[in-house]
Scaffold this motif. Structure first.
Motif, PDB file in Angstrom:
ATOM      1  N   PRO A  20       0.654  -1.133  -0.429  1.00 26.34           N
ATOM      2  CA  PRO A  20      -0.204  -0.431   0.105  1.00 26.34           C
ATOM      3  C   PRO A  20       0.826   1.611  -0.156  1.00 26.34           C
ATOM      4  O   PRO A  20       0.423   2.234  -0.643  1.00 26.34           O
ATOM      5  N   TYR A  67      -3.757   8.715   0.970  1.00 24.24           N
ATOM      6  CA  TYR A  67      -4.510   8.260   2.360  1.00 24.24           C
ATOM      7  C   TYR A  67      -5.050   9.366   2.803  1.00 24.24           C
ATOM      8  O   TYR A  67      -6.229   9.404   3.254  1.00 24.24           O
ATOM      9  N   LEU A  84      -4.474  -4.953   3.625  1.00 22.41           N
ATOM     10  CA  LEU A  84      -4.705  -3.293   4.078  1.00 22.41           C
ATOM     11  C   LEU A  84      -5.422  -3.704   5.481  1.00 22.41           C
ATOM     12  O   LEU A  84      -5.899  -4.305   6.154  1.00 22.41           O
ATOM     13  N   ALA A 144      -6.260   2.333  -1.658  1.00 22.99           N
ATOM     14  CA  ALA A 144      -6.100   1.655  -2.344  1.00 22.99           C
ATOM     15  C   ALA A 144      -6.235   1.374  -3.628  1.00 22.99           C
ATOM     16  O   ALA A 144      -6.527   1.231  -4.714  1.00 22.99           O
TER      17      ALA A 144
END
Length: 464
Positions: A302, A318, A422, A431
């Motif tokens: 990630p 993010y 994740l 993602a």
């Protein structure tokens, strides 16, 4: 524990990842009563490693405290038994106390007392170098292990709480807004490194059977047999413009580093920068995804997926996703269109079981994320598969037990194959959006409005 036999004590040690102490304890015939009677000097004679000495003494101390606490808890339960539902019995009773213990752990966690040199660096608000970062992570890992009574398998919530405590105490460690991901990844890697040599431990074996080996560790790299012709270009030796032999070396190094548990992330970033032109050319030429991931396996991580997105767009995907869910989650959950949705019903049932503010916020953000397609009238099967099999070929989230803090699982799938595991729904959503851009995948019409809404907020377009 006082009545335990030597064999029971040995089994107890194995369950707490102290299996290498078993032969010595059998030799010295340490029973349960003897274990509780051990003092510091006896422990030093029995156990060679300082880390194991600290963990063992802490476990004994925790048992004494737990024993006293259970006696008082039993008294409280006896006086207030009518308040406990009838369903809390047998296995449910065990999970009830386990959940209570987890919540108690999260509400009482405090950072460890760092060594003097670490304190000096932190007091001066200096950004620590690589070696100092490792020391901080080592102390956090050892401290978490004590809180977990010797377990080497923290859950995602516990990682989040420890890293949040670190960044709240020392905000300057949150570099460029990416500090949370960097410190959490380093802490998880440290636990993996500690678990690595414990091959015969029962808990390690159980978790390997449950989750499987890390992708790529159990098979040898086929890099030498699968090089693409594109690496044979004849251009100058500059970042992004490398000769075929230099490109070969970078890709080979990345594949070898991906197989390791302890990775040199700074060098990974550097070599991913050096190879970005080749990677982007493969993607623009519509090379098969399997070939791209074979040469650049770190795109499964990630952090590297988010970093690739940032190199392309100059946006922190993010951080933006966290802001979006924090701002819009309450509004989404209050809409009439999602009121009778199964996810919203599941959320309301789980909200009644918790009172902690952080847990409630986490659940609401998760529900808001999963309900986004319903708000825009899109096909939710092209967005997230909740407790069911992934059927979409395009990027889609796989979510299992979204509101169970101890067993929730999140993953990103592309072409019906898992790309990455994740930590939570926020990371999974980030993602998902990043994957469409990084791999240049056209957005399906049946999910267009949902992704358009997210992208307009990520790229700060007016009137989303």
């Amino acid at each position: 524990m006082e009545s335990w036999s030597v064999e029971q004590v040995c089994n107890w040690l194995k369950q707490r990842n102290l299996g290498e102490l078993v032969p010595k304890f059998r030799e010295e015939e340490v029973s349960g009563a003897a274990l509780l009677a051990l003092n510091d000097r006896m422990v030093q004679q029995l156990v060679k490693k300082i880390g194991h000495q600290a963990v063992l003494m802490d476990l004994i101390k925790k048992y004494q405290q737990q024993k006293n606490g259970l006696e008082s808890l039993a008294y409280c339960c006896g006086t207030a038994s009518q308040k406990i539902p009838d369903v809390v019995s047998g296995k449910n009773l065990k999970s009830f106390f386990a959940r209570h213990k987890t919540l108690q752990w999260t509400s009482s966690y405090a950072l460890p007392d760092f060594p003097y040199d670490v304190k000096c660096i932190l007091a001066e608000k200096k950004c620590p170098d690589h070696s100092m970062r490792i020391r901080i992570i080592e102390f956090l890992q050892a401290d978490m292990t004590k809180y977990l009574e010797g377990s080497l398998y923290p859950n995602s919530q516990q990682y989040n709480i420890v890293v949040n405590a670190l960044l709240q105490a020392y905000p300057f460690l949150d570099e460029d807004g990416n500090g949370f991901l960097l410190w959490k990844r380093a802490l998880k890697d440290r636990f993996k490194y500690v678990r690595r040599p414990i091959e015969d431990d029962e808990q390690v074996l159980r978790n390997k059977c449950k989750f499987g080996h890390r992708r790529g560790q159990s098979r040898k790299s086929s890099f030498a047999e699968n090089k693409l012709d594109v690496v044979q270009g004849q251009v100058e030796e500059e970042p992004g413009h490398l000769k075929g032999s230099a490109m070969d070396l970078h890709i080979k190094w990345l594949n070898q580093e991906y197989m390791k548990t302890q990775r040199n992330w700074e060098e990974v970033d550097n070599r991913m920068n050096m190879t970005i032109e080749m990677r982007r050319k493969m993607i623009s030429d519509k090379a098969p995804l399997k070939d791209i991931l074979r040469l650049f396996p770190f795109l499964r991580c990630p952090y590297q997926l988010f970093r690739e997105f940032q190199l392309l767009t100059h946006m922190d995907i993010y951080k933006k996703t966290v802001e979006i869910l924090e701002i819009y989650s309450e509004n989404i959950l209050s809409l009439y269109v999602v009121r009778n949705n199964p996810i919203n019903i599941m959320l309301q049932e789980n909200l009644k079981q918790h009172t902690e503010e952080d847990v409630l916020k986490y659940m609401k953000m998760t529900a808001a994320c999963l309900l986004l397609p319903e708000v825009f009238g899109d096909d939710s099967s092209l967005f997230a598969a909740v407790n069911e099999e992934v059927k979409a070929v395009t990027p889609v989230m796989e979510v299992k037990n979204p509101f169970n803090m101890n067993s929730c699982e999140f993953a990103l799938y592309i072409e019906r194959e898992e790309l990455a595991q994740l930590d939570d729904c926020t990371m999974a959503l980030a993602a998902l959006v990043a994957a469409f851009h990084v791999f240049d995948i056209p957005c399906p019409k049946r999910i267009h409005r949902t992704l358009n809404f997210l992208e307009s907020l990520v790229f700060e377009v007016r009137n989303p």
